[in-house]
Write a protein that holds these residues in place. Sequence first.
Motif, short mmCIF file in Angstrom:
data_model
loop_
_atom_site.label_atom_id
_atom_site.label_comp_id
_atom_site.label_asym_id
_atom_site.label_seq_id
_atom_site.Cartn_x
_atom_site.Cartn_y
_atom_site.Cartn_z
N SER A 18 0.84 -1.18 0.00
CA SER A 18 0.00 0.00 0.00
C SER A 18 0.88 1.24 0.00
CB SER A 18 -0.92 0.02 1.23
OG SER A 18 -0.20 0.43 2.38
N ASP A 79 -6.52 -3.13 -7.02
CA ASP A 79 -7.33 -1.93 -6.94
C ASP A 79 -6.67 -0.77 -7.67
OD1 ASP A 79 -9.35 -0.07 -5.78
OD2 ASP A 79 -7.58 0.71 -4.75
N MET A 81 -7.04 2.54 -7.63
CA MET A 81 -6.65 3.70 -6.84
C MET A 81 -5.38 3.41 -6.05
SD MET A 81 -8.57 6.19 -7.57
CE MET A 81 -7.85 7.23 -6.31
N THR A 82 -5.30 2.23 -5.46
CA THR A 82 -4.11 1.86 -4.70
C THR A 82 -2.90 1.77 -5.61
OG1 THR A 82 -5.51 0.64 -3.15
CG2 THR A 82 -3.15 0.19 -3.09
N GLN A 85 -1.61 5.32 -6.49
CA GLN A 85 -0.84 5.93 -5.40
C GLN A 85 0.50 5.24 -5.22
OE1 GLN A 85 -2.71 6.61 -1.64
NE2 GLN A 85 -4.48 7.65 -2.51
N HIS A 284 -10.88 8.02 0.98
CA HIS A 284 -9.97 6.90 1.22
C HIS A 284 -9.84 6.11 -0.08
CE1 HIS A 284 -8.51 3.03 2.75
NE2 HIS A 284 -8.11 3.67 3.83
N ARG A 285 -8.68 5.57 -0.32
CA ARG A 285 -8.45 4.89 -1.61
C ARG A 285 -9.36 3.68 -1.81
NH1 ARG A 285 -5.10 0.58 -0.28
NH2 ARG A 285 -4.15 0.77 1.79
N ARG A 286 -9.94 3.14 -0.74
CA ARG A 286 -10.80 1.96 -0.89
C ARG A 286 -12.29 2.31 -0.91
NH1 ARG A 286 -6.86 -1.02 2.44
NH2 ARG A 286 -8.02 -0.53 4.32
N ARG A 305 -9.86 12.71 -4.84
CA ARG A 305 -9.20 11.40 -4.84
C ARG A 305 -7.68 11.65 -4.80
NH1 ARG A 305 -11.41 6.16 -4.27
NH2 ARG A 305 -13.24 5.86 -5.58
N ASP A 307 -3.69 11.44 -4.93
CA ASP A 307 -2.79 10.56 -5.67
C ASP A 307 -1.60 10.14 -4.83
OD1 ASP A 307 -1.52 13.00 -5.56
OD2 ASP A 307 -0.81 12.97 -7.64
#
Length: 392
Positions: A18, A79, A81-82, A85, A284-286, A305, A307
């Motif tokens: 993460s 995921d 988004m994860t 990042q 939150h990224r989730r 969102r 980064d």
Amino acid sequence: MSSRVGPHGGPTLAFVESPVQLLNVLEWAHTVVPSTLDDRPRPATPPAGVAGPDGSPAGNPPVTPPYEDFTVVVLSPLDPMTRGQLRRMAELASSEGCTVRWEEARGGASAPFQTIGGLTPLLRQAERIVIGDPFSRYVQLLLTLTKVRDIVVVDDGTATMEFITQLAEGQRLVRWHRRGGRPSPRDLAFGPVSRAARRRLTPGEGRRVEVFSSMPIDSAPEGVHLSANDFGWTRSRFGPPRLTQGADLVGTSLVETGVVDLDRYLVAVAELSAAHRATRYFAHRRESTEKLHRLSAETGLEIVRPDLPLELIARRGPIGRTILSFPSTVVHTLPLALAGTEVRVAVCDIDPAWLTAHASPRAQGFLSGVTGSARDVQRLGPAPASPGTAAG
């Protein structure tokens, strides 16, 4: 300053899954590596990932790697988004001089075998392993493939507190929001690997275990060395931020993990943002896209969102003079990352009525502990959360 990374300490291998884990690996390395980079001028914002003539990110001076024999392995999740990042954090780690190895560890049925096979030589050579998530089955499996006698656990958020408790009490390693339920067939099948990993994470003769944390951990199992993460790397690289007049609200994935009821959460966010005149919601990224769309429509908040991990986003700014949060890791980390600024962090308790019928029996106690142990924050009572009262 001790040098446990580099030629004097032998090869170090870090495993992250993460963005926050990778951030905390960099924070740990910052405390133990005599870095020639510390006095270099730094850009106010993270590198954009565009390589300069010498291969370094544009806008940065050429890198002189201080992290010899230090490899960060990204066990990439699925995921989006994860992953995004993590890509940005990997750029930052590379700009610091770290060797970053990106593994598509979950990219199909054969991916785990290819990943483990490719990492086996590194595991055999490593003299030290740094991990960000002791609850990860992937990491637990990798730990059983090495005889390394020096292991460092860096923060993966508030789960670190639970890890310390379970290690001290000899319990099986399981995330707090899953405790109280019966082990699944998959849990039972993986049991021998999990127990072997727990033994690796237990200090013993010739085996050193360190926990590097910003969490309020007052005591640790015998033999576990605690070291403090004060976000010195973050503060040295970014900021201080420009402050806005309004408030910002930090989102949480408690709905996605089945702990908090969606409707009650949306109403609580509406009430909290109205009371404090919040204008932005840092997701939150989730958090799911459907939930965020509904939240935007019902509260009028601007959904952001990020980064990068919020500690870096807040430190580089602009950021509100007040940051509102529900019980989460950021109520512990943001006051450290924003030390010396005028930003106030306020935490809103979770009302027991918000919990779902499927929430772990330990959920309320754990969340209350997260709030109660936070330092340098303002504590707010639970926001009203009766479905049907949200501001439109």
